[in-house]
Design a protein around this motif. Structure first.
Motif, short mmCIF file in Angstrom:
data_model
loop_
_atom_site.label_atom_id
_atom_site.label_comp_id
_atom_site.label_asym_id
_atom_site.label_seq_id
_atom_site.Cartn_x
_atom_site.Cartn_y
_atom_site.Cartn_z
N TYR A 207 -0.22 72.53 -39.52
CA TYR A 207 -0.66 73.90 -39.25
C TYR A 207 -0.91 74.61 -40.58
O TYR A 207 -0.12 74.47 -41.52
N ILE A 208 -2.00 75.34 -40.65
CA ILE A 208 -2.35 76.08 -41.86
C ILE A 208 -1.81 77.51 -41.76
O ILE A 208 -2.21 78.27 -40.87
N LEU A 209 -0.92 77.86 -42.67
CA LEU A 209 -0.39 79.22 -42.74
C LEU A 209 -1.16 79.97 -43.82
O LEU A 209 -1.11 79.62 -44.99
N ILE A 218 -0.38 77.70 -47.17
CA ILE A 218 0.80 76.84 -47.04
C ILE A 218 0.61 76.00 -45.79
O ILE A 218 0.35 76.52 -44.71
N ILE A 219 0.74 74.67 -45.94
CA ILE A 219 0.44 73.78 -44.83
C ILE A 219 1.66 72.90 -44.53
O ILE A 219 1.89 71.88 -45.20
N PRO A 220 2.46 73.29 -43.54
CA PRO A 220 3.54 72.39 -43.11
C PRO A 220 2.99 71.31 -42.19
O PRO A 220 2.07 71.55 -41.41
N ALA A 237 5.78 69.93 -46.84
CA ALA A 237 5.31 71.29 -47.12
C ALA A 237 4.34 71.21 -48.29
O ALA A 237 4.70 70.75 -49.38
N ARG A 238 3.09 71.65 -48.05
CA ARG A 238 2.06 71.64 -49.09
C ARG A 238 1.62 73.06 -49.41
O ARG A 238 1.49 73.90 -48.52
N VAL A 239 1.35 73.32 -50.67
CA VAL A 239 0.75 74.58 -51.11
C VAL A 239 -0.64 74.25 -51.62
O VAL A 239 -0.81 73.43 -52.53
N PHE A 248 -6.36 72.90 -56.05
CA PHE A 248 -5.12 72.34 -56.57
C PHE A 248 -4.07 72.43 -55.48
O PHE A 248 -3.96 73.45 -54.79
N ASN A 249 -3.31 71.35 -55.30
CA ASN A 249 -2.26 71.37 -54.28
C ASN A 249 -1.03 70.62 -54.77
O ASN A 249 -1.13 69.71 -55.61
#
Length: 317
Positions: A207-209, A218-220, A237-239, A248-249
């Motif tokens: 899910y994209i927050l 923020i993509i959990p 958890a990705r930024v 950049f992530n």
């Protein structure tokens, strides 16, 4: 991570137990840390998520510092297209998993039928797979070199297989459910040995927050892998920071009772590059971790629109 080997005398299974770490026996199929970049590796319904030609590749090393620990390579490509009022996805991939005396290869052709309703999209996918197995007995280090229970030569075998899956997308939510090795094939290695491939089930979601900063997301995400005997779960958890085609992530992934992984990546000359290091939390420790590098590239083709990709040359006007 490696296949469990069964023989008429069960002795090749004992050899495999001696070669592999105990935790590696939980899954027959390899588990990539950066699974979100390679969803088609475990779900045929994920092909054709976009109209662009999507090319992905990943390389993972096993247990750094151990001899013959091996590595896993995956490469795939997929694209969506429209035929009349219907939507489809097609793709293909190659996977090679090597560890010790064993080599496992898979070539796959994938297809997905897409049902679209407003912002909802449900894909139903299937794949035809060719599994190829090799056990090189000449590389085995045995106390008794003339032990008749173990072959001293290379043994090969292959078998056709199939996989099925579902993939759902709605706005910023995506989820997939798939079953690999649906036929549960048994591959014969030589005259006396067999390899039973168990069915594997995958469940993943993301899910994209969206934050107040339009350039930061923020993509959990999470994935569960199981063969109904053992399982591996990963929570990530990705930024993601993206602006003016610059991307950049970075983030962290945790697999309970297994490992912790750190990763970072960026888009360089149109190629999405990401690196991760997986630290084992059980047994092997920090040094004997796994390196992983993935590459992604997207190319505009737009197969469903006539004339969009019409090319002319001065020689053929």
């Amino acid at each position: 991570m490696a296949y469990c080997l069964h023989t008429s005398r069960r002795l090749f299974g004992a050899l495999l137990l001696c070669i592999l770490p105990l935790g590696a026996l939980a899954q027959q199929d390899p588990a990539f840390v950066q699974y979100w970049m390679m969803e088609t590796q475990f779900n045929p319904a994920a092909v054709g998520k976009s109209d662009q030609l999507n090319i992905t590749a990943g390389l993972q090393t096993h247990a750094t510092g151990f001899d013959d620990a091996g590595s896993t390579l995956y490469a795939g490509a997929d694209i969506a297209f429209r035929a009349g009022s219907t939507y489809h996805g097609v793709g293909g991939g190659f996977q090679a998993d090597n560890i010790g005396i064993f080599s496992h290869k898979k070539v796959t052709a994938q297809y997905a039928y897409q049902l679209r309703l407003k912002k909802h999209k449900l894909s139903i996918g299937l794949s035809a797979d060719l599994l190829s197995e090799t056990a090189d007995g000449s590389k085995a280090d045995l106390e008794e070199s003339n032990d008749p229970a173990f072959s001293s030569s290379q043994m090969d075998g292959s078998r056709f297989d199939a996989s099925v899956g579902l993939y759902y997308q709605w706005k910023d939510l995506s989820a997939g459910l798939s079953m690999l090795h649906a036929t549960g094939p048994t591959i014969e290695l030589g005259d006396k040995n067999e390899l039973k491939v168990r069915q594997h089930f995958y469940l993943n979601a993301a899910y994209i927050l969206r934050t107040r900063n339009p350039y930061i997301q923020i993509i959990p995400s999470a994935i569960l892998r199981t063969d109904l005997r053992a399982y591996r779960a990963d929570v990530t958890a990705r930024v993601l920071m993206e602006r003016d085609k610059k991307n950049f992530n970075f983030g962290v992934s945790y697999s309970p009772m297994h490992s912790v992984s750190l990763f970072a990546g960026c888009v360089f000359h149109g190629i999405n590059v990401c690196y991760s290091y997986e630290v084992n939390t059980e047994g092997l420790g920090i040094i004997a971790g796994q390196h992983e590098v993935t590459l992604g590239y997207k190319l505009d083709l737009n197969l469903g629109k006539k004339g969009r990709n019409l090319h002319r040359t001065v020689r053929w006007l």
